[in-house]
Write an enzyme that holds these catalytic residues in place. Structure first.
Site, PDB file in Angstrom:
ATOM      1  N   CYS A 188      65.907  31.873  78.733  1.00 50.61           N
ATOM      2  CA  CYS A 188      64.917  31.697  77.733  1.00 50.61           C
ATOM      3  C   CYS A 188      64.037  30.429  78.260  1.00 50.61           C
ATOM      4  CB  CYS A 188      65.738  31.359  76.791  1.00 50.61           C
ATOM      5  SG  CYS A 188      64.209  31.294  75.210  1.00 50.61           S
TER       6      CYS A 188
ATOM      7  N   HIS B 278      63.424  39.018  72.043  1.00 52.35           N
ATOM      8  CA  HIS B 278      64.182  38.022  72.180  1.00 52.35           C
ATOM      9  C   HIS B 278      62.245  37.489  71.296  1.00 52.35           C
ATOM     10  CE1 HIS B 278      65.123  34.727  75.326  1.00 52.35           C
ATOM     11  NE2 HIS B 278      63.884  34.716  74.660  1.00 52.35           N
ATOM     12  N   GLU B 279      62.003  37.999  71.335  1.00 53.28           N
ATOM     13  CA  GLU B 279      60.034  36.937  71.183  1.00 53.28           C
ATOM     14  C   GLU B 279      60.467  37.337  69.168  1.00 53.28           C
ATOM     15  OE1 GLU B 279      59.059  35.238  73.393  1.00 53.28           O
ATOM     16  OE2 GLU B 279      59.727  35.595  75.100  1.00 53.28           O
TER      17      GLU B 279
ATOM     18  N   HIS C 196      62.532  34.419  68.963  1.00 56.59           N
ATOM     19  CA  HIS C 196      62.100  33.299  67.693  1.00 56.59           C
ATOM     20  C   HIS C 196      61.319  32.804  67.343  1.00 56.59           C
ATOM     21  CE1 HIS C 196      63.075  31.390  71.642  1.00 56.59           C
ATOM     22  NE2 HIS C 196      62.024  31.806  72.457  1.00 56.59           N
TER      23      HIS C 196
END
Length: 215
Positions: free
Chosen positions: A126, A168-169, A172
């Site tokens: 990351c 993953h994004e 966030h």
């Protein structure tokens, strides 16, 4: 006429970021902005400013370099992320990880849910946690919904490495870092991953470092 509450500060924050030429600074883990989550995008930026912000996200992601970047990683609490993956990897890695080239795209108000029960575990890093990687077991396929930067609806099934990037994004945007989902015994420096764990899958790392992989 007054401006709707909360919109001016977000636009001002983006204007401040865009005032400097070049890539935007990436926020590192420990900053609360990465943990607060984001508000849905609903016109807080006018179309021209949104276009400029998306381009700045692309420049920043490429300069890092990375394959995805979410707005909170530059301190903007909006549900917007970008991704792009040229996937310059050997064939055996491509096959093992399902990593195929992904063109640049913008995700606005994205969400995902599993598409099937299969899970896959690989080392992941990351831009907000520089210097380290860890193994994360994620859904092998997800159904992605949301919009693009033009307001067009997204509803598709994404598989392999692109599914990992989407998860993953999007995480966030919910205030979740990849380390929250990682096998912490796998945590390794970039150097250790390159020297010891560069195999297409993390099986050797799991055996040596003592963590489980999904069956």
């Amino acid at each position: 006429m007054g401006t709707p509450s909360g919109r001016v500060p977000v636009a001002e924050r983006v204007e401040e970021l865009l005032a400097a030429d070049g890539p935007m600074p990436i926020v590192a883990a420990g900053d609360p902005v990465l943990r607060r989550g984001t508000e849905p995008y609903d016109g807080q930026l006018d179309p021209a400013l949104l276009t400029r912000f998306v381009e700045a996200l692309r420049i920043t992601m490429r300069a890092a370099p990375g394959v995805g970047l979410a707005a909170p990683q530059v301190g903007v609490e909006l549900r917007i992320a970008v991704l792009e993956d040229p996937a310059p990897v050997p064939e055996e890695v491509r096959v093992a990880r399902g990593r195929v080239p992904q063109p640049f795209r913008v995700l606005v108000n994205p969400s995902y849910r599993p598409a099937g029960a299969a899970r896959a575990a690989f080392f992941e890093g990351c831009l907000s946690v520089p210097g380290y990687q860890a193994v994360v077991a994620r859904h092998a396929a997800v159904r992605l919904t949301g919009q693009d930067e033009h307001g067009r609806a997204l509803d598709e099934v994404v598989t392999g490495w692109p599914a990992r990037i989407v998860q993953h994004e999007t995480d966030h945007l919910d205030g979740t870092l990849y380390l929250d989902r990682a096998e912490l015994r796998s945590l390794s420096s970039h150097q250790a991953v390159a020297e010891r764990w560069a195999q297409p899958t993390p099986r050797e790392a799991a055996a040596a470092l003592g963590f489980e992989l999904p069956h």
